[in-house]
Enzyme design. Structure first.
Site, PDB file in Angstrom:
ATOM      1  N   ARG A  79       0.820  -1.213   0.000  1.00 18.45           N
ATOM      2  CA  ARG A  79       0.000   0.000   0.000  1.00 18.45           C
ATOM      3  C   ARG A  79       0.854   1.264   0.000  1.00 18.45           C
ATOM      4  O   ARG A  79       1.761   1.396   0.829  1.00 18.45           O
ATOM      5  CB  ARG A  79      -0.904   0.005   1.236  1.00 18.45           C
ATOM      6  CG  ARG A  79      -1.938  -1.092   1.191  1.00 18.45           C
ATOM      7  CD  ARG A  79      -2.794  -1.160   2.442  1.00 18.45           C
ATOM      8  NE  ARG A  79      -3.857  -2.135   2.239  1.00 18.45           N
ATOM      9  CZ  ARG A  79      -3.704  -3.463   2.400  1.00 18.45           C
ATOM     10  NH1 ARG A  79      -2.549  -3.946   2.820  1.00 18.45           N
ATOM     11  NH2 ARG A  79      -4.699  -4.284   2.147  1.00 18.45           N
ATOM     12  N   HIS A 104      -1.083  -2.576  -4.462  1.00  9.23           N
ATOM     13  CA  HIS A 104      -0.576  -3.560  -5.423  1.00  9.23           C
ATOM     14  C   HIS A 104      -0.467  -3.046  -6.865  1.00  9.23           C
ATOM     15  O   HIS A 104      -0.796  -3.752  -7.822  1.00  9.23           O
ATOM     16  CB  HIS A 104      -1.435  -4.823  -5.380  1.00  9.23           C
ATOM     17  CG  HIS A 104      -1.252  -5.648  -4.135  1.00  9.23           C
ATOM     18  ND1 HIS A 104      -0.108  -5.616  -3.370  1.00  9.23           N
ATOM     19  CD2 HIS A 104      -2.075  -6.544  -3.511  1.00  9.23           C
ATOM     20  CE1 HIS A 104      -0.228  -6.450  -2.342  1.00  9.23           C
ATOM     21  NE2 HIS A 104      -1.404  -7.019  -2.386  1.00  9.23           N
ATOM     22  N   HIS A 178       2.226 -13.165  -5.580  1.00  5.00           N
ATOM     23  CA  HIS A 178       1.169 -13.237  -4.569  1.00  5.00           C
ATOM     24  C   HIS A 178       0.527 -14.626  -4.490  1.00  5.00           C
ATOM     25  O   HIS A 178      -0.699 -14.749  -4.369  1.00  5.00           O
ATOM     26  CB  HIS A 178       0.121 -12.166  -4.870  1.00  5.00           C
ATOM     27  CG  HIS A 178      -0.600 -11.642  -3.669  1.00  5.00           C
ATOM     28  ND1 HIS A 178      -1.390 -12.434  -2.873  1.00  5.00           N
ATOM     29  CD2 HIS A 178      -0.644 -10.406  -3.124  1.00  5.00           C
ATOM     30  CE1 HIS A 178      -1.910 -11.700  -1.909  1.00  5.00           C
ATOM     31  NE2 HIS A 178      -1.459 -10.460  -2.032  1.00  5.00           N
ATOM     32  N   ASP A 251      -1.041  -9.752   8.514  1.00  2.00           N
ATOM     33  CA  ASP A 251      -0.999  -9.065   7.225  1.00  2.00           C
ATOM     34  C   ASP A 251       0.112  -8.014   7.354  1.00  2.00           C
ATOM     35  O   ASP A 251      -0.110  -6.837   7.122  1.00  2.00           O
ATOM     36  CB  ASP A 251      -2.365  -8.417   6.940  1.00  2.00           C
ATOM     37  CG  ASP A 251      -2.496  -7.959   5.498  1.00  2.00           C
ATOM     38  OD1 ASP A 251      -1.503  -8.063   4.746  1.00  2.00           O
ATOM     39  OD2 ASP A 251      -3.590  -7.484   5.129  1.00  2.00           O
ATOM     40  N   GLU A 312       5.028 -12.673   0.626  1.00  2.00           N
ATOM     41  CA  GLU A 312       5.314 -11.696  -0.426  1.00  2.00           C
ATOM     42  C   GLU A 312       6.653 -11.023  -0.105  1.00  2.00           C
ATOM     43  O   GLU A 312       6.699 -10.024   0.604  1.00  2.00           O
ATOM     44  CB  GLU A 312       4.180 -10.675  -0.497  1.00  2.00           C
ATOM     45  CG  GLU A 312       2.806 -11.313  -0.687  1.00  2.00           C
ATOM     46  CD  GLU A 312       1.662 -10.418  -0.202  1.00  2.00           C
ATOM     47  OE1 GLU A 312       1.583  -9.259  -0.636  1.00  2.00           O
ATOM     48  OE2 GLU A 312       0.858 -10.874   0.620  1.00  2.00           O
TER      49      GLU A 312
HETATM   50  C1  FUC Z   1      -2.102  -8.818   0.736  1.00  2.00           C
HETATM   51  C2  FUC Z   1      -2.548  -7.944   1.856  1.00  2.00           C
HETATM   52  C3  FUC Z   1      -3.757  -7.209   1.668  1.00  2.00           C
HETATM   53  C4  FUC Z   1      -4.774  -7.706   0.693  1.00  2.00           C
HETATM   54  C5  FUC Z   1      -4.208  -8.509  -0.449  1.00  2.00           C
HETATM   55  C6  FUC Z   1      -5.157  -9.365  -1.174  1.00  2.00           C
HETATM   56  O1  FUC Z   1      -0.923  -8.407   0.158  1.00  2.00           O
HETATM   57  O2  FUC Z   1      -1.538  -7.113   2.357  1.00  2.00           O
HETATM   58  O3  FUC Z   1      -4.351  -6.836   2.880  1.00  2.00           O
HETATM   59  O4  FUC Z   1      -5.832  -8.303   1.289  1.00  2.00           O
HETATM   60  O5  FUC Z   1      -3.043  -9.147  -0.207  1.00  2.00           O
END
Ligand code: FUC
Length: 345
Positions: A79, A104, A178, A251, A312
């Site tokens: 973010r 993202h 992701h 998170d 990630e």
């Molecule tokens: C992750 C999180 C977020 C989000 C996303 C789908 O990277 O940091 O909160 O929900 O994925």
């Protein structure tokens, strides 16, 4: 070593899916659309091959893919607060796609891009090179950015992802993948009983919008101390404000100490599977699917909370607004190169 190629028609678009297969039968399937990993088959303790990632049953669901299943993320993973940053006295505005913030990379991000894919193969490894140029000003980001991502599968059941970037203007970049891992196999159980070890003694504190407050917190004596191994369940059950803010779980960005060869290890006792993460990245966002929607039609079952574990590996977008965080700044002409390996056993 082998590569199989499939063509998939998705509402008028033609996508290619490449399946990398090693000599032990381990396989990784990847789309040119979003560089999305759709399936990874690895053996359990008895040698049974099962899928260890979340993927949609119907490929057209990847067109939207709000949870970013399996996808490449960029230009900036995570973010960016208030969807803006200052560079050389100029303000750059990015599209806000989560409240006031930019998440993202915006739309179209790397996850919605059709990448140009070139397969490669020799006796030791099999892989893909994905390339894409993001034009100057795309989603408000400065500079033309040439990206190359490679996925390589080896015979020791390791999948390596390398990210290379080059821009013709100073800019910001931190790319990641992701994928939601679930080592139980074919999503038999959720990830609450997965045991995670992280080589990290600090994590980034978040506010209620999941934006970093600017404070680095010590993990000692908290549910964030994964240095000796810990079940995800601990954070799900915890009353700790940070676990609650994250939606009852994790998170959060963990900064690696880089004191161990492995930055992260995930174990699932029932299947006997283990995932080891080796990376040159400064940290990782560990997301435990706390906010994952119910009822999405996945390959093996419907989605639910805690169905997958995202690791990630990346720098921290908080570095744009705060000092002391792993930086996402990339100079004009500077070579961006990062590598993360996911090794299965
Ligand atoms: C992750 C999180 C977020 C989000 C996303 C789908 O990277 O940091 O909160 O929900 O994925």
């Amino acid at each position: 070593m082998d590569i199989q190629t499939n063509t998939i028609d998705v509402r008028g678009q033609q996508w290619k899916e490449f399946t990398l297969i090693n000599d032990h039968g381990m396989s990784v399937s990847i789309l040119d659309f979003g560089g999305i990993i759709t399936q990874i088959l690895t053996p359990d303790r008895n040698g049974k091959l099962e899928n260890v990632v979340i993927g949609f049953k119907n490929y057209e669901d990847y067109l939207d893919n709000p949870a970013y299943f399996g996808a490449l993320i960029g230009r900036v993973a995570g973010r960016i607060a208030n969807s803006q940053f200052e560079l050389d006295g100029k303000t750059f505005n990015l599209p806000a796609n989560e409240g006031e913030n930019h998440l993202h990379g915006g739309e179209p991000g790397f996850h919605h891009t059709i990448w140009t894919v070139t397969p490669f193969q020799n006796t030791q490894e099999v892989g893909l090179t994905l390339s894409h140029t993001s034009p100057d000003g795309e989603n408000g980001y400065p500079g033309n950015l040439e990206m190359t991502v490679s996925y390589t599968l080896t015979n020791d059941n390791a999948l390596s992802i390398t990210y290379e970037g080059l821009a013709d203007h100073k800019t910001v970049l931190t790319a990641t993948n992701h994928t939601y891992f679930n080592l139980s196999g074919d999503l038999k159980t959720d990830i609450r009983q997965h045991e995670v070890t992280l080589d990290s003694s600090q994590f980034v504190e978040l506010d209620e919008n999941l934006i970093p407050t600017g404070k680095l917190a010590d993990v000692t004596d908290t549910t964030y101390d994964f240095r000796q191994g810990r079940l995800i369940q601990d954070g799900v059950e915890s009353n700790d404000t940070q676990n609650v803010v994250a939606g009852n779980g994790y998170d959060h960005y963990f900064i690696f100490d880089h004191s161990q060869a492995a930055s992260a290890i995930v174990r699932e006792a029932e299947s006997g599977r283990q995932l080891t993460v080796i990376t040159d990245q400064p940290g990782v966002v560990m997301y435990t699917s706390n906010t994952l929607d119910k009822g999405l039609v996945l390959r093996e079952r419907e989605s639910d909370k805690y169905m997958g574990l995202c690791l990630e590996t990346q720098a921290s977008p908080a570095s744009i607004h705060h000092d002391g965080f792993p930086s996402v700044w990339l100079d004009k002409g500077e070579k961006y190169f990062r590598k993360t390996t996911f090794k299965f056993a």
